[in-house]
Design an enzyme around this catalytic site. Sequence first.
Site, PDB file in Angstrom:
ATOM      1  N   HIS A 420      98.081 161.470 -53.409  1.00  0.00           N
ATOM      2  CA  HIS A 420      98.322 162.461 -52.357  1.00  0.00           C
ATOM      3  C   HIS A 420      98.201 161.859 -50.954  1.00  0.00           C
ATOM      4  O   HIS A 420      98.527 162.523 -49.950  1.00  0.00           O
ATOM      5  CB  HIS A 420      97.347 163.631 -52.500  1.00  0.00           C
ATOM      6  N   ASP A 424     103.415 164.224 -51.159  1.00  0.00           N
ATOM      7  CA  ASP A 424     103.057 165.631 -51.081  1.00  0.00           C
ATOM      8  C   ASP A 424     103.442 166.353 -52.368  1.00  0.00           C
ATOM      9  O   ASP A 424     104.332 165.911 -53.102  1.00  0.00           O
ATOM     10  CB  ASP A 424     103.749 166.296 -49.886  1.00  0.00           C
TER      11      ASP A 424
END
Length: 447
Positions: A420, A424
């Site tokens: 992450h 995204d």
Amino acid sequence: MATPVVMPQMGESIAEGTIVRWIKKVGETVDRDEPLFEISTDKVDAEIPSPAAGTLLDIAVQEGETVAVNSVVATIGAAGEAAAAKPAVPPTNVVSAPAASTPPPSGKSSPPAPQADGTPAAPSTPATSAEKPAAGPPAASASARSENTGELRRDDRPRRTSPLVRRIAKEHGVDLDAINGSGIGGRVTKQDILGYLERPPEAARPALPASPAQPALPAQADVVPMSVMRKKIAEHMVVSRRTSAHVYSVFEVNYSKVDDIRKARRADYEQHGVKLTFTSFIAKVAIDALRRHKVINASIDGDNIVYKREVNLGVAVALENGLIVPVVKRANELNILGLSRAIADVADRARAKKLNPDEVHGGTFTITNPGNFGAQFGLPIINQPQVAILGVGTIEKRVVVIDDAIGIRLMGYLTLGYDHRLIDGAVADQFMADVKKGIETFDPGQL
């Protein structure tokens, strides 16, 4: 002419290797490219072939010892040449512990013997001023060399570290000079820095109340040391969890169409000596999707994003005592037949410990298949320095709703584990939606 045998570099980030087993013994003959010894690193276990034909004259590194890459571990002489008796010496680049006691250097007196009444005798006075220490650099600088040999002590030798260790130190703000390295020449290893991070500072540690001594329990378990591969896997997994912000997306996929194509073309592929598996279809669709979602095939280098131009596909292979991820290079250039052949080849040679050094590094994206053992899905750990990994769940017939009707279809779950820091959730789900659509609407013309 004698030929030195060196510790090979089994991957671009590998700095050392451990001798697991010598296949040949001193005095035995060996052919060129015949397996000579077996090593273990944090990337791979492998049998190393002999660089020349002849007689194994000497083994400098024993089983269980770890040395730096390019260290001489053995010597091969001409065929029929006898092994010469040699005094035991430490192998190249292996740090040996100092002797328990060393006789005083020439010109220095021994400690005085006690007198008859038991009191120590006064130390003898130097005979001449020549025996007094000459003016020179401070003691702290002079102590950088051994009193007897003049060599740099281990703590003052240049300390090398791997790029991975330096990256972990940078991310956590750790001064590597504050860590006592257990590696070669005082080198700080991954295990050293991870252990350092897990220990709170001494001042912050709360005082624990004394507890009464516990009676010893009877031994009810078998305790065995971890293998080199197991320890390296453990280190690699802990580093990955500390490095990447792991997030997962799980998609359910209908494999019915792919299964029909696979059954129709199975015989054709078997004529070419390969099996047409679900993994081949998944790999092909995932590779095509990576071209449209380049960030999934990237990596992070400090504050930079490195977008890879090629897809080097890692395929996780379960071994008897661990896991290895051989890499199919330039997988984006292969069709289904080529992928099927390449994946089967590296998997077979991984189990036989026949992989080449360049086949265990350089991967840009990995596929792992816990579904082989019946798992519905898994949450795999990212293979550093990659930023994503695809987990394949078991593929089985299930009852599903199709156009308001109940039917039976061949279904399975796919899990994308992603970093992450770079990827995204929306991007990861778009990639997975493409993979799902590619499998469910696979075009037979791609075969």
